[in-house]
Design a protein around this motif. Structure first.
Motif, PDB file in Angstrom:
ATOM      1  N   ASP A 199       0.849  -1.181   0.000  1.00 31.91           N
ATOM      2  CA  ASP A 199       0.000   0.000   0.000  1.00 31.91           C
ATOM      3  C   ASP A 199       0.895   1.245   0.000  1.00 31.91           C
ATOM      4  OD1 ASP A 199      -1.838   2.002   0.435  1.00 31.91           O
ATOM      5  OD2 ASP A 199      -2.123   1.531   2.554  1.00 31.91           O
ATOM      6  N   PRO A 200       0.811   2.113  -1.023  1.00 32.38           N
ATOM      7  CA  PRO A 200       1.688   3.287  -1.076  1.00 32.38           C
ATOM      8  C   PRO A 200       1.535   4.203   0.133  1.00 32.38           C
ATOM      9  CG  PRO A 200      -0.069   3.454  -2.710  1.00 32.38           C
ATOM     10  CD  PRO A 200      -0.082   2.058  -2.187  1.00 32.38           C
TER      11      PRO A 200
ATOM     12  N   GLU B 210       3.491   6.465   5.393  1.00 30.93           N
ATOM     13  CA  GLU B 210       3.327   6.512   6.855  1.00 30.93           C
ATOM     14  C   GLU B 210       4.561   5.949   7.558  1.00 30.93           C
ATOM     15  OE1 GLU B 210      -1.494   6.188   7.485  1.00 30.93           O
ATOM     16  OE2 GLU B 210      -0.402   4.388   6.869  1.00 30.93           O
ATOM     17  N   GLU B 211       5.186   4.965   6.953  1.00 32.12           N
ATOM     18  CA  GLU B 211       6.415   4.404   7.519  1.00 32.12           C
ATOM     19  C   GLU B 211       7.521   5.458   7.519  1.00 32.12           C
ATOM     20  OE1 GLU B 211       9.211   1.231   5.585  1.00 32.12           O
ATOM     21  OE2 GLU B 211       7.577   0.171   6.582  1.00 32.12           O
ATOM     22  N   GLN B 212       7.619   6.220   6.438  1.00 38.00           N
ATOM     23  CA  GLN B 212       8.582   7.314   6.396  1.00 38.00           C
ATOM     24  C   GLN B 212       8.271   8.366   7.453  1.00 38.00           C
ATOM     25  OE1 GLN B 212       8.372   8.434   2.075  1.00 38.00           O
ATOM     26  NE2 GLN B 212      10.606   8.287   2.224  1.00 38.00           N
TER      27      GLN B 212
ATOM     28  N   ALA C 299       9.907   6.829  -2.455  1.00 36.64           N
ATOM     29  CA  ALA C 299       9.936   5.535  -1.780  1.00 36.64           C
ATOM     30  C   ALA C 299       8.936   4.567  -2.402  1.00 36.64           C
ATOM     31  CB  ALA C 299       9.627   5.716  -0.293  1.00 36.64           C
ATOM     32  N   VAL C 300       7.800   5.082  -2.845  1.00 41.88           N
ATOM     33  CA  VAL C 300       6.789   4.240  -3.490  1.00 41.88           C
ATOM     34  C   VAL C 300       7.320   3.702  -4.814  1.00 41.88           C
ATOM     35  CG1 VAL C 300       4.467   4.192  -4.479  1.00 41.88           C
ATOM     36  CG2 VAL C 300       4.914   5.503  -2.381  1.00 41.88           C
ATOM     37  N   MET C 301       7.930   4.577  -5.604  1.00 39.07           N
ATOM     38  CA  MET C 301       8.436   4.129  -6.903  1.00 39.07           C
ATOM     39  C   MET C 301       9.632   3.199  -6.741  1.00 39.07           C
ATOM     40  SD  MET C 301       9.251   6.331 -10.337  1.00 39.07           S
ATOM     41  CE  MET C 301       9.266   5.478 -11.935  1.00 39.07           C
TER      42      MET C 301
ATOM     43  N   HIS D  67      -2.246   8.859  -6.013  1.00 42.36           N
ATOM     44  CA  HIS D  67      -2.597  10.216  -5.578  1.00 42.36           C
ATOM     45  C   HIS D  67      -4.053  10.268  -5.130  1.00 42.36           C
ATOM     46  CE1 HIS D  67      -4.306  14.263  -6.666  1.00 42.36           C
ATOM     47  NE2 HIS D  67      -3.404  14.604  -5.776  1.00 42.36           N
ATOM     48  N   ALA D  68      -4.939   9.631  -5.898  1.00 40.70           N
ATOM     49  CA  ALA D  68      -6.360   9.612  -5.535  1.00 40.70           C
ATOM     50  C   ALA D  68      -6.563   8.898  -4.198  1.00 40.70           C
ATOM     51  CB  ALA D  68      -7.169   8.921  -6.634  1.00 40.70           C
ATOM     52  N   ALA D  69      -5.760   7.871  -3.948  1.00 38.44           N
ATOM     53  CA  ALA D  69      -5.873   7.153  -2.673  1.00 38.44           C
ATOM     54  C   ALA D  69      -5.470   8.057  -1.509  1.00 38.44           C
ATOM     55  CB  ALA D  69      -4.992   5.907  -2.705  1.00 38.44           C
TER      56      ALA D  69
END
Length: 481
Positions: free
Chosen positions: A55-56, A61-63, A92-94, A463-465
């Motif tokens: 989950d991105p 949130e981890e960061q 980090a997501v990418m 982004h929408a999420a």
């Protein structure tokens, strides 16, 4: 061990160190062709994400867990403003997504976050405006194509944000990949010193731009160049400080700029002692001549400053120093360096200090580096172990507002960024093998056009999420800051 044996060992080690670690040109060419057989260039078009993709928002949130809590909502607010703003903060997501893609196996020093706005201009030590990469928080050795994919996806996302047509976006990306390929082919034929000394000066860039765009746009570029050149310590001093009975002090503009005496309930003597400790450790990271220069200044003030999009929440301080008198300021930025977002997938840095990791990566990839660039490894103001890197806050630094670019301007800008990235990879990686891999056909160009669109689609969903999570109350965001 006798003297003769010692000399023999030293001779052997010297031969080993200076034996040409990449092999002959023929071996490097073969390495690139073998990599192409193993991983065809067309395969870079795919974005195959696992069904259990992380989950991105959990990654973000981890960061956030290691950042200043009261600043994290600002980061979310900035990222929520547009798909491109989200992309800027989602390195980090990418990184997690790229880790699942096949690798060419040819490494270079990576920027780790090579999107469009992490390129820009700054003053070189010889006082010439140059264009280069300007963000190295995530730098680490890794597959060269990861940087190129992040750059190309940013062109697609920025183009969509700007309302370009599909054809216009594809032309921008194809021309940019072609520029990377042809630049790498040129660097592959050059000697090591020629590559090392290569750089892009803004005046030379403007000469090229003047032949490609309308006269009115040329004037705008000239004005922007003059504006960048004026962004020096005196300009920062005038904008960020005020005069008090005790001399110049940083302005208070919370939450973006907060002087240390407002942030911490402590006496000034303690602040000065902490600053002295930071500066003493930082000085050890500098060459002798730069150390002598910094020691001619005296500490005056300290403030916390919010910077960037992806960096918001990391601890960033600005330090006011004065030289011969009150008209001789130097403002340094101490920016926290945490683990690179690439480390979970590429392994830990060889440097104990993440500040040193950032500095080493910057020196390897940039053609000309800030003379005050250094690092700190120790404890932060909060007493916790912290790493920082240090640089001038402003020295002609600036970036292009890509939201104002017409498609032809974005094409020129994308090509300049692609050339710059190729130069950075050529300095640090096996440029002959990379050139051999990318070749002279349009196969990689076409593949990265497709990849860029795939990743733009995924980024839009992510982004929408985030926007939905803010609306649902899962994530707290502050917008407009």
């Amino acid at each position: 061990m006798g003297a003769a044996e010692m000399n023999a060992v030293e001779d052997h080690e010297s031969h080993h160190v200076l034996s040409g670690r990449r092999g002959t040109v023929e071996q490097q060419v073969a390495r690139g062709k073998e990599a192409r057989k193993r991983l065809p260039r067309s395969s870079h078009a795919a974005l195959v994400l696992p069904p259990d993709r992380r989950d991105p928002l959990s990654i973000l949130e981890e960061q956030a867990a290691t950042r200043v809590p009261e600043l994290v909502p600002i980061r979310y607010g900035r990222m929520a403003s547009s798909p491109f703003a989200f992309y800027r903060g989602a390195a980090a997501v990418m990184a997690a997504d790229l880790a699942g893609t096949p690798s060419s196996g040819i490494n270079a020093q990576l920027c780790g976050d090579a999107h469009l706005l992490n390129f820009g201009v700054y003053n070189s030590p010889d006082r010439r405006l140059v264009f280069d990469l300007n963000d190295f928080d995530e730098t680490l050795p890794g597959p060269w194509e990861w940087d190129l994919k992040r750059l190309m996806a940013s062109l697609v996302i920025a183009g969509q944000d700007n309302g370009y047509t599909q054809d216009e976006i594809e032309e921008v990306v194809r021309d940019s990949v072609r520029t990377y390929r042809t630049a790498m082919a040129t660097f592959a034929t050059q000697g090591n010193l020629a590559v090392w000394y290569s750089r892009l000066e803004v005046e030379a860039l403007l000469d090229t731009v003047r032949t490609q765009i309308a006269p009115a746009r040329v004037k705008a570029f000239n004005r922007q160049s003059a504006k960048f050149a004026s962004r020096d310590s005196m300009q920062a001093f005038a904008k960020l400080t005020r005069q008090t009975d005790d001399g110049p002090r940083f302005r208070s503009e919370p939450p973006l700029i907060v002087p240390v005496d407002e942030l911490l309930e402590t006496d000034w003597e303690w602040v000065a002692s902490v600053a002295d400790r930071f500066l003493s450790h930082y000085l050890r990271s500098l060459p002798d001549d730069r150390r002598d220069l910094v020691q001619q200044y005296r500490f005056v003030d300290l403030a916390r400053k919010v910077v960037g999009v992806g960096s918001v929440g990391t601890r960033a301080w600005i330090v006011l120093l004065l030289g011969r008198d009150g008209t001789d300021p130097l403002i340094l930025q101490w920016k926290e360096a945490q683990a690179s977002v690439l480390e979970p997938y590429l392994g830990h840095s060889t440097f104990e200090s993440h500040g040193r990791r950032v500095v080493a990566g910057q020196q390897l990839m940039q053609a000309s580096t800030d003379i005050f660039l250094g690092w700190y490894h120790g404890h932060g103001i909060d007493g916790q172990p912290r790493d920082f890197y240090v640089r001038q806050l402003r020295d002609g630094k600036g970036s292009v507002d890509v939201s104002t670019l017409l498609p032809i301007g974005m094409r020129v800008y994308g090509e300049v960024c692609a050339w710059t990235l190729a130069r950075a990879h050529a300095r640090s990686g096996d440029r002959v093998a990379i050139a051999s891999y990318v070749g002279s056909s349009r196969k990689l160009d076409d593949a990265l056009v497709e990849f860029g669109h795939h990743y733009a689609d995924q980024n839009r969903q992510d982004h929408a999420a985030l926007v939905q999570a803010i609306a649902d109350g899962r994530i707290t965001a502050q917008s407009g800051i």
